[in-house]
Design a protein around this motif. Structure first.
Motif, PDB file in Angstrom:
ATOM      1  N   ARG A  88      -1.517  51.303 -11.438  1.00 48.46           N
ATOM      2  CA  ARG A  88      -0.952  50.133 -10.746  1.00 48.46           C
ATOM      3  C   ARG A  88      -1.083  48.879 -11.604  1.00 48.46           C
ATOM      4  O   ARG A  88      -0.157  48.073 -11.707  1.00 48.46           O
ATOM      5  CB  ARG A  88      -1.647  49.927  -9.405  1.00 48.46           C
ATOM      6  N   SER A  89      -2.224  48.718 -12.226  1.00 44.57           N
ATOM      7  CA  SER A  89      -2.473  47.556 -13.072  1.00 44.57           C
ATOM      8  C   SER A  89      -1.560  47.541 -14.294  1.00 44.57           C
ATOM      9  O   SER A  89      -0.969  46.515 -14.637  1.00 44.57           O
ATOM     10  CB  SER A  89      -3.943  47.554 -13.499  1.00 44.57           C
ATOM     11  N   ALA A  91       1.324  49.034 -14.600  1.00 42.75           N
ATOM     12  CA  ALA A  91       2.711  48.854 -14.160  1.00 42.75           C
ATOM     13  C   ALA A  91       3.034  47.378 -13.972  1.00 42.75           C
ATOM     14  O   ALA A  91       4.174  46.951 -14.177  1.00 42.75           O
ATOM     15  CB  ALA A  91       2.952  49.631 -12.865  1.00 42.75           C
ATOM     16  N   GLU A  92       2.037  46.593 -13.591  1.00 45.45           N
ATOM     17  CA  GLU A  92       2.242  45.152 -13.404  1.00 45.45           C
ATOM     18  C   GLU A  92       2.501  44.429 -14.729  1.00 45.45           C
ATOM     19  O   GLU A  92       3.019  43.320 -14.740  1.00 45.45           O
ATOM     20  CB  GLU A  92       1.020  44.522 -12.723  1.00 45.45           C
ATOM     21  N   LYS A  93       2.151  45.063 -15.831  1.00 39.19           N
ATOM     22  CA  LYS A  93       2.267  44.409 -17.139  1.00 39.19           C
ATOM     23  C   LYS A  93       3.612  44.636 -17.814  1.00 39.19           C
ATOM     24  O   LYS A  93       3.816  44.169 -18.922  1.00 39.19           O
ATOM     25  CB  LYS A  93       1.135  44.882 -18.046  1.00 39.19           C
ATOM     26  N   LEU A 107       3.204  54.936  -7.319  1.00 39.07           N
ATOM     27  CA  LEU A 107       4.103  53.790  -7.538  1.00 39.07           C
ATOM     28  C   LEU A 107       5.386  53.895  -6.717  1.00 39.07           C
ATOM     29  O   LEU A 107       6.377  53.220  -7.003  1.00 39.07           O
ATOM     30  CB  LEU A 107       4.422  53.682  -9.034  1.00 39.07           C
ATOM     31  N   ARG A 110       7.385  50.756  -5.428  1.00 42.14           N
ATOM     32  CA  ARG A 110       7.920  49.780  -6.384  1.00 42.14           C
ATOM     33  C   ARG A 110       9.429  50.010  -6.532  1.00 42.14           C
ATOM     34  O   ARG A 110       9.853  51.115  -6.847  1.00 42.14           O
ATOM     35  CB  ARG A 110       7.248  49.931  -7.749  1.00 42.14           C
ATOM     36  N   CYS A 113      11.037  51.480 -10.138  1.00 38.99           N
ATOM     37  CA  CYS A 113      10.602  52.777 -10.663  1.00 38.99           C
ATOM     38  C   CYS A 113      11.733  53.795 -10.684  1.00 38.99           C
ATOM     39  O   CYS A 113      12.552  53.855  -9.770  1.00 38.99           O
ATOM     40  CB  CYS A 113       9.478  53.351  -9.806  1.00 38.99           C
TER      41      CYS A 113
END
Length: 194
Positions: A88-89, A91-93, A107, A110, A113
């Protein structure tokens, strides 16, 4: 865009993910998820390797002693949760590809995706595993079935869904019939759609 890529053992899923990452200029996370999770938790990499995409066991031998039933289940959940949190972390980047580890489910909410599943027939998979890892005493079909069985049980435990079932993915590709390059082309075309 985040791409999740589930795969049967020997279907070239890892190679497809790496080629996609290169073509799209995305970061690719396969075993790197394990390494990131180990760095960001109080568990060792050996513990993560012991539990990585493996069947939930009552007794797991992490390093170097036996863990009892309740402790084994609790440790399994903590290790999986640490991996899921890392995904999750990451993917935020920004743009990235996640290989396996229930990423399609973790995910799923989202909107950015694309969920892919790579499969192939037994003959193609057996040839690929033989080429990559060599022969063992165990028959190749049994080796493939055992690896996929572990992924199936792991996936079912954490998602309550059936691993490899088409409804869980946006696209399912047969890498044995299409080949690695064509699979990469198809996913790139979809990923680059407006």
């Amino acid at each position: 865009m985040i791409i999740t890529l589930g795969r049967q053992h020997g279907s070239n899923g890892h190679d497809i993910a790496r080629a996609l990452a290169k073509e799209l200029d995305y970061r690719c996370f396969d075993k790197e998820i394990v390494e990131e999770a180990a760095e960001n938790s109080h568990f060792s990499k050996e513990i993560f390797d012991s539990y990585d995409e493996k069947r939930v066991n009552a007794y797991i031998v992490p390093v170097p002693h036996y863990v009892g039933m309740n402790e084994g289940f609790r440790l399994n959940m903590q290790v999986a949760t640490a991996q899921f949190d890392v995904m999750r972390s990451l993917a935020e980047k920004g743009n990235c590809i996640f290989v396996g580890r229930c990423a399609d489910y973790i995910l799923k909410d989202r909107p950015d995706c694309l969920h892919i599943f790579i499969h192939a027939d037994m003959e193609h998979r057996a040839a690929r595993v033989r080429e990559r890892y060599g022969e063992t005493k165990q028959p190749m079909e049994k080796r493939l079935q055992e690896k996929d069985s572990k992924r199936k049980v792991y996936y079912k435990h954490y998602t309550n869904r059936n691993w490899g079932e088409a409804d869980n993915y946006d696209v399912c590709l047969d890498s044995g019939a299409l080949g690695v390059d064509k699979c990469v082309d198809i996913v790139c075309d979809i990923a680059e759609m407006p």
